[in-house]
Design a protein around this motif. Structure first.
Motif, short mmCIF file in Angstrom:
data_model
loop_
_atom_site.label_atom_id
_atom_site.label_comp_id
_atom_site.label_asym_id
_atom_site.label_seq_id
_atom_site.Cartn_x
_atom_site.Cartn_y
_atom_site.Cartn_z
N THR A 1 22.94 -15.53 -10.16
CA THR A 1 21.56 -14.66 -10.04
C THR A 1 21.74 -13.22 -10.41
O THR A 1 22.82 -12.66 -9.97
N THR A 2 20.76 -12.47 -11.21
CA THR A 2 20.93 -11.18 -11.37
C THR A 2 19.67 -10.51 -11.22
O THR A 2 18.65 -10.95 -11.51
N LEU A 3 19.65 -9.30 -10.84
CA LEU A 3 18.79 -8.36 -10.54
C LEU A 3 18.70 -7.18 -11.61
O LEU A 3 19.71 -6.65 -11.72
N ASP A 4 17.43 -6.74 -11.92
CA ASP A 4 17.55 -5.55 -12.83
C ASP A 4 15.97 -4.87 -12.74
O ASP A 4 15.12 -5.57 -12.20
N ASN A 5 15.97 -3.82 -13.45
CA ASN A 5 14.52 -3.13 -13.60
C ASN A 5 14.16 -3.06 -15.03
O ASN A 5 15.08 -3.04 -15.88
N ALA A 6 13.09 -3.24 -15.19
CA ALA A 6 12.52 -3.01 -16.80
C ALA A 6 13.15 -1.65 -17.52
O ALA A 6 12.91 -0.63 -16.87
N PRO A 7 13.56 -1.87 -18.62
CA PRO A 7 14.06 -0.39 -19.28
C PRO A 7 13.06 0.37 -19.63
O PRO A 7 13.14 1.61 -19.54
N SER A 8 11.99 -0.23 -20.33
CA SER A 8 11.03 0.79 -20.82
C SER A 8 9.66 0.98 -19.86
O SER A 8 8.75 1.60 -20.31
N GLN A 9 9.60 0.40 -18.94
CA GLN A 9 8.31 0.22 -17.82
C GLN A 9 8.73 -0.06 -16.42
O GLN A 9 9.99 -0.66 -16.25
N ARG A 10 7.85 0.22 -15.55
CA ARG A 10 7.99 -0.17 -14.11
C ARG A 10 8.16 -1.50 -13.82
O ARG A 10 7.37 -2.20 -14.71
N PRO B 1 0.77 -1.05 -0.15
CA PRO B 1 0.01 -0.01 0.08
C PRO B 1 0.80 1.18 -0.09
O PRO B 1 0.26 2.43 -0.42
N GLN B 2 2.04 1.18 0.25
CA GLN B 2 3.01 2.48 0.32
C GLN B 2 3.52 2.90 -0.97
O GLN B 2 4.17 3.68 -1.15
N THR B 3 3.33 1.98 -1.90
CA THR B 3 3.72 2.27 -3.42
C THR B 3 2.51 2.49 -4.19
O THR B 3 1.52 1.72 -3.92
N PRO B 4 2.68 3.17 -5.42
CA PRO B 4 1.65 3.52 -6.25
C PRO B 4 1.21 2.07 -6.85
O PRO B 4 2.15 1.35 -7.51
N ALA B 5 0.19 1.43 -6.77
CA ALA B 5 -0.33 0.12 -7.58
C ALA B 5 -0.62 0.38 -9.05
O ALA B 5 -1.44 1.30 -9.53
N PRO B 6 -0.15 -0.24 -9.87
CA PRO B 6 -0.42 -0.47 -11.51
C PRO B 6 -1.91 -0.89 -11.73
O PRO B 6 -2.49 -1.37 -10.52
N GLU B 7 -2.31 -0.30 -12.44
CA GLU B 7 -3.93 -0.61 -12.95
C GLU B 7 -4.20 -1.97 -13.32
O GLU B 7 -5.09 -2.62 -12.75
N GLU B 8 -3.15 -2.71 -13.80
CA GLU B 8 -3.18 -4.19 -14.04
C GLU B 8 -2.07 -4.69 -13.65
O GLU B 8 -1.21 -5.44 -14.32
N PRO B 9 -1.84 -5.07 -12.28
CA PRO B 9 -0.73 -5.79 -11.76
C PRO B 9 -0.46 -7.23 -12.43
O PRO B 9 -1.25 -7.90 -12.44
N ILE C 1 11.79 -14.07 -13.83
CA ILE C 1 10.55 -13.58 -13.17
C ILE C 1 10.45 -11.98 -13.12
O ILE C 1 11.37 -11.22 -12.53
N SER C 2 9.49 -11.46 -13.77
CA SER C 2 9.27 -10.07 -13.82
C SER C 2 7.89 -9.55 -13.68
O SER C 2 7.11 -10.39 -13.47
N ASP C 3 7.82 -8.21 -12.97
CA ASP C 3 6.62 -7.60 -12.75
C ASP C 3 6.39 -6.17 -13.07
O ASP C 3 7.51 -5.69 -13.69
N ASN C 4 5.39 -5.86 -12.99
CA ASN C 4 5.12 -4.10 -13.36
C ASN C 4 4.86 -3.50 -12.04
O ASN C 4 4.16 -2.36 -12.12
N GLY C 5 5.62 -3.75 -10.87
CA GLY C 5 5.67 -3.06 -9.69
C GLY C 5 6.52 -1.78 -9.51
O GLY C 5 7.28 -1.64 -10.76
N PRO C 6 7.05 -1.39 -8.51
CA PRO C 6 7.94 -0.41 -8.27
C PRO C 6 9.25 -0.49 -8.60
O PRO C 6 10.02 0.30 -8.59
N GLY C 7 9.82 -1.70 -8.71
CA GLY C 7 11.00 -2.10 -9.19
C GLY C 7 11.97 -2.41 -7.89
O GLY C 7 11.63 -2.20 -6.95
#
Length: 495
Positions: A468-477, A394-402, A423-429
């Motif tokens: 193991t590697t961690l990364d954020n999506a380049p073009s979207q959250r 709840p502390q981060t903006p939620a996407p319209e379609e998680p 494994i990727s998601d469209n959350g805060p990163g």
């Protein structure tokens, strides 16, 4: 013939034509062996009554013997129909044909000897009194099973029918008037028999129709109750499956902690001693700096402290190997099959949280990796659970379609080809301090997280020869976790 008599005969014939037709129409949709047999009995009886009504225009033999035979056969079929309604074993047709044949032989003998009146009529009356009593008893047994008022109507009808024939026997025994045995004499006894037979048959037909309707309604109500019970059982089972999946998710999320907790006492005991000695040695070394001791003494003290530090490091390494004993067994794991096994559970959890979970595979069929299947599934459970928590924070903006996406990829390289579980998601990163190769210390991206999930994931994948590697999506959250696993044999990606 008087016109009134002709009209009466026409009415009798019309009624007994309408009864079988009405029976057939009203039993539509409810026809089974018993109801079809009942329809045949009504048809036979109606034909026999019509034959008796046509006696002024038909020869005596067919209007008596054939008519009485049809009436007897129809009553026997009624008996068999009610037996089947009671669930009794059906009798074969020869069993029904034998008494009818004997009845025909008896009537033929009486006709040949000229004893149809009064002997034949008396035998006919006694036979129908007995059959009415048998039918009334069967209806009484049926009423004990089906609480139907229509069955009571049938009992009344059989009683009326039997009473008319009993009255005929009684009046003949008192007066011995032959006209009482002939319905066409139009005596009050004969008229009572005729009217009682017509009324009884109408009541019998209406009673059986009502019984079939009430039974159908009762079966429909019972089926509805069964359907509601089945739906309740289905909902209960669905809830149990949901609770089971939630427990599996919870078990997967704490499984990484369970192995550590079992060795916590031994870990504290074995490491505390060399660390305490190391602390005392450093304190003593600090005191020896001033005044400066001999170099040989200082070097010996430093060497001793290095030995203590090495002992503590060895103990930690040994405890780590002990903790993962039994989990470092590596096999050729079919990656897609292992993920598809746990995917329905993860998908059910995602649906409960209002999220979308997808699985895509770009690997060739049968592609296997070097890993431990159980631990790999636990890692996937933990990573997907972390992604769900991040999307639902709840502390981060939620996407319209998680949404969460599990991808199985093939990544060729010069020194080593990798099979990648991403494994990727469209959350805060991921936070910026985590976007680097996973360090050794325990870190976490959650406010109240312990970091053990990422740490154990890194160590286990390294144990299997991967990374193991961690990364954020380049073009979207969104956050991305990639597990690079070693294939057991070179395989090309799926076309």
């Amino acid at each position: 013939m008087h016109p009134a008599i002709g009209l009466l005969i026409q009415v009798v014939i019309a009624v007994h034509i309408a009864l079988p037709l009405g029976t057939w129409l009203l039993l539509a949709g409810r026809r089974n062996e018993a109801t079809r047999l009942w329809f045949m009995s009504i048809s036979f009886y109606s034909l026999s009554i019509c034959a008796i009504a046509l006696r002024p225009w038909v020869a005596e033999y067919p209007s008596t013997i054939l008519a009485w035979t049809g009436a007897c056969a129809s009553w026997l079929m009624m008996v068999e129909a009610l037996r089947r309604e009671l669930g009794a074993k059906p009798k074969s047709w020869p069993v029904l044909i034998v008494p009818v044949t004997l009845w025909v032989i008896l009537l033929h003998g009486l006709h040949v000897t000229g004893n149809m009146t009064p002997t034949g009529v008396l035998v006919y009356s006694c036979t129908f009194i007995a059959l009415n009593l048998v039918l009334s008893a069967l209806v009484w047994q049926l009423r004990r099973i089906h609480r139907s008022r229509s069955l009571l109507l049938m009992q009344v009808a059989f009683g009326i029918h039997a009473s008319a024939y009993l009255n005929r026997l009684y009046q003949y025994a008192l007066s011995e008037h032959a006209e009482y045995l002939n319905v066409f004499s139009f005596s009050w006894v004969g008229n009572l028999v005729t009217l009682s037979s017509i009324l009884a048959m109408i009541l019998i037909c209406f009673g059986y129709w009502g019984f079939c309707l009430e039974r159908t309604s009762s079966e429909f109500t019972h089926a509805q109750q069964g359907q509601r019970l089945a739906q309740a059982e289905s909902d209960t089972m669905r809830n149990l499956v949901k609770e089971r999946d939630q427990l599996l998710m919870l078990n997967a999320r704490v499984s990484s902690l369970s192995s550590l907790s079992s060795f916590s006492a031994m870990l504290v005991h074995d490491i505390s001693q060399p660390l305490q000695a190391l602390e005392l040695g450093l304190y003593d070394l600090q005191n020896q700096i001033t005044p400066a001791p001999e170099p040989q003494q200082l070097q010996a003290r430093v060497d001793n402290l290095m030995l203590l530090s090495g002992k503590a490091s060895d103990m930690v390494s040994n405890l780590r190997r002990l903790m993962i004993r039994g989990q470092d067994q590596m096999d050729a794991v079919h990656l897609q099959g292992a993920i598809e096994t746990v995917f329905p559970i993860l998908q059910g959890e995602a649906q409960q949280r209002g999220m979308t979970l997808r699985l895509s595979c770009q690997l060739a069929p049968g592609c296997c990796v070097q890993a431990n299947e159980v631990m790999l599934q636990r890692i996937v459970f933990n990573l997907v659970s972390n992604a769900m928590d991040a999307l639902g924070d709840p502390q981060t903006p939620a996407p319209e379609e998680p949404s969460i996406h599990i991808e199985l990829l093939w990544r060729p390289a010069e020194d080593q080809d990798w099979v990648v579980l991403q494994i990727s998601d469209n959350g805060p990163g991921w936070p910026a301090d985590l976007l680097q190769p996973l360090p050794g210390p325990v870190v976490s991206s959650k406010a109240h997280g312990s970091g053990l999930g990422l740490l154990l994931t890194q160590n286990m994948v390294r144990l299997w020869g991967g990374q193991t590697t961690l990364d954020n999506a380049p073009s979207q959250r969104g956050a991305i976790v990639a597990l690079c696993l070693v294939p057991t044999s070179p395989m090309a990606p799926q076309a």
